[in-house]
Each structure stands twice: as C-alpha cells, then as structure tokens.
Design an enzyme around this catalytic site. Sequence first.
Site, PDB file in Angstrom:
ATOM      1  N   ASP A  65       0.627  -1.302  -0.070  1.00  0.00           N
ATOM      2  CA  ASP A  65      -0.177   0.025  -0.065  1.00  0.00           C
ATOM      3  C   ASP A  65       0.849   1.378  -0.062  1.00  0.00           C
ATOM      4  O   ASP A  65       0.332   2.477  -0.087  1.00  0.00           O
ATOM      5  CB  ASP A  65      -0.977  -0.034   1.227  1.00  0.00           C
ATOM      6  CG  ASP A  65      -0.239  -0.275   2.595  1.00  0.00           C
ATOM      7  OD1 ASP A  65       0.734  -0.829   2.514  1.00  0.00           O
ATOM      8  OD2 ASP A  65      -1.013   0.084   3.631  1.00  0.00           O
ATOM      9  N   HIS A  66       2.279   1.240  -0.070  1.00  0.00           N
ATOM     10  CA  HIS A  66       2.936   2.297   0.038  1.00  0.00           C
ATOM     11  C   HIS A  66       3.899   2.356  -1.171  1.00  0.00           C
ATOM     12  O   HIS A  66       4.750   3.527  -1.461  1.00  0.00           O
ATOM     13  CB  HIS A  66       4.054   2.271   1.186  1.00  0.00           C
ATOM     14  CG  HIS A  66       3.063   2.505   2.444  1.00  0.00           C
ATOM     15  ND1 HIS A  66       3.012   3.882   3.222  1.00  0.00           N
ATOM     16  CD2 HIS A  66       2.252   1.646   3.069  1.00  0.00           C
ATOM     17  CE1 HIS A  66       2.216   3.673   4.068  1.00  0.00           C
ATOM     18  NE2 HIS A  66       1.604   2.298   4.292  1.00  0.00           N
ATOM     19  N   HIS A 148       7.455  -1.146  12.879  1.00  0.00           N
ATOM     20  CA  HIS A 148       6.423  -1.653  12.167  1.00  0.00           C
ATOM     21  C   HIS A 148       6.832  -3.087  11.695  1.00  0.00           C
ATOM     22  O   HIS A 148       8.217  -3.823  12.304  1.00  0.00           O
ATOM     23  CB  HIS A 148       6.364  -1.112  10.864  1.00  0.00           C
ATOM     24  CG  HIS A 148       5.084  -1.108   9.964  1.00  0.00           C
ATOM     25  ND1 HIS A 148       3.972  -1.236  10.641  1.00  0.00           N
ATOM     26  CD2 HIS A 148       4.650  -1.684   8.599  1.00  0.00           C
ATOM     27  CE1 HIS A 148       3.008  -1.602   9.925  1.00  0.00           C
ATOM     28  NE2 HIS A 148       3.623  -1.510   8.763  1.00  0.00           N
ATOM     29  N   ASP A 216       2.959   3.998   9.646  1.00  0.00           N
ATOM     30  CA  ASP A 216       2.899   2.628   9.832  1.00  0.00           C
ATOM     31  C   ASP A 216       4.070   2.519  11.046  1.00  0.00           C
ATOM     32  O   ASP A 216       5.138   1.737  10.815  1.00  0.00           O
ATOM     33  CB  ASP A 216       3.484   1.791   8.660  1.00  0.00           C
ATOM     34  CG  ASP A 216       2.444   1.695   7.545  1.00  0.00           C
ATOM     35  OD1 ASP A 216       1.670   2.731   7.531  1.00  0.00           O
ATOM     36  OD2 ASP A 216       1.951   0.597   7.103  1.00  0.00           O
TER      37      ASP A 216
END
Length: 312
Positions: A65-66, A148, A216
């Site tokens: 998602d990044h 994370h 995150d």
Amino acid sequence: MIDITLLGTGGGMPTPERNLSAAILNYKGRKILIDCGEGTQVSMKISKTGFKNIDIICITHWHGDHIVGLPGLLATMGNSGRKEPLTIIGPVGIGEIIKGLTVIVPYIPYELNVIEATKESLCFTINKENLLLSSKGEIIINTLEVEHSSPCIAYRFDVKRKPKFNLEKALDNKVPKVIWNLLQRGGNVEFEGNLYESSMVLGEERKGIKFSFVTDTLPIPELIPFVKKSDLLICESNYGQDSDVDKAIKNKHMTFSQAAQIAKSGEVKELILTHFSPAIEDPEEFIHFAKDIFPKAQIGKDRMIISIDFQN
C-alpha cells in the site's frame, strides 16, 4: 513557501474515497514524492501536481500500500521523455525491492540513484533543473527507524532559509563590493590575496520550515524529539477509536489519540491524520479522539493541499 499535496490517505487497500499512501512536497517548482501507493498517478492527474519535476522519491517501507504504484510511475516518467536521474530513498533493503519491482519495467531511460537510508542527514541543493545531493543544501532529509512489521522509516524535511544580506556588516568588514553577490551564495571567496567568508556579509540565520511524515509504526518515544516543533506533522492513524488500541499494537499502527499525543508532546504546530483503515468509512466520526488531545488535528483527505509560509 512549500506546498504539500496528499495524494492518498488510505491504508491497506484503496476505497472509492481514498487512494493509498502518497504525498508530494513542492518547493520552488522541484518536487519530492513520499510513498507511491496504488492510485498515485490518478491522484496526480486530478490534482494537477504532475510528475515531471519529481527529483526524489522517499519510500517509508515496502508494504504494497506504500510502493505498488512505483513501477507504473517509473514507466510513465520514461514514456514521457524523462532523461534526468531520479533519486529513491528508503529503508535498508530498498535496493533489492526496487530491482524486483522494475522487472516489469525493463526499460527505464534514466538513471536510478537508490539510497538506503542511514542515520545521517541528506542535504540537497536546489536549482531550476533539479535537486542535487551535496554537503550543504536548502533541503535536508532526515530519517528515523520506526517500529513496524517490516523495516520502516519516518521522514523529516528541514527547508533552510538563507540569511539576508547585511550591508552594515559588509561595509564594516571592508568586503569589496564586487564579491558581495558571490558571498551571498555561501562559502568563501579569495580576492586580491585576501580570503572573505560569507558570514562577513550575511545576517543571522532565519527560521526555516520543518515538515514531518510518520506512517506505519507504533508510537515509539523516539518520534517525539524527531518531530519536535514541526510546522506540520502528517501522521498515520490507522485506527479511530481508543478501544482499538490492542489491534494497533498487534499490527504496529496507531490510533487517532496516539497520533495526537505525538503531536502534543512534540509541540508541533499542525497535525494532519492519514493512513485510515478501509474499515473506517468516515474518519470525521473519530476526530474528537484526536482533538481532545491536540485541538489543531485535522482529517487528511485525498488531494488536500497544505501550504506553509516562511515566517519573518
């Protein structure tokens, strides 16, 4: 003045209202992209931010998602005639990730300079054509390793401001007028057998702009000095309610109130929340959890533009 455009405020998976993580910093026409989640190019098109003047891409970590939008963006840049080198910064290991992603983009007609983030600051000078890595510069990129489920870094962008020319100092120091302009650019100048320093013609250093981007991570204590007195903190808030704190700990994310506490403890001026779980349909429903701690908290929205002016 700098402009920051939020291109994607979603986390995990895109929704009809939110693209995935991305933001772009614009200063003097040169741009730095932070993360490149799915939908980044579409959001660029809608917001008219463009990609031709992107000199640096800062990746926080390599969860999809990044970063999943990166191969397509690199291809689009090449297809649009880009020839200038592009710098990509990321956590340790980002080089191998870039190699893997670019398998589907076999031809990139420009150089990729990949920097695996160190604890040392990276300085960049700016001109009309690009941002160049140098020993000194107007933009300083700082990184912090956060906690994370994969190597992840937070970013802080310090935009420096040159001191004003001080006529009285120049005259008192008997600096020849012919080299005033050279000294204003910084550094030393040797003229007619004498060495002159820029400090001989410049006034006091002026306050710059500090912008922090945190996503995150658990709310680790090291974040507070890292974001200290930022003019703007864009911070992840994957979970809205305080009752979701156990989920946040398990998945190594933050709640709205935890992000707000970082902003309060760090004495930042403004907080924009981002990276919302797809389970959150309307983040505004939970904004009170943040505002009770940090009243200047706002919900980030795709294509929101935040402008920060130099003071004094």
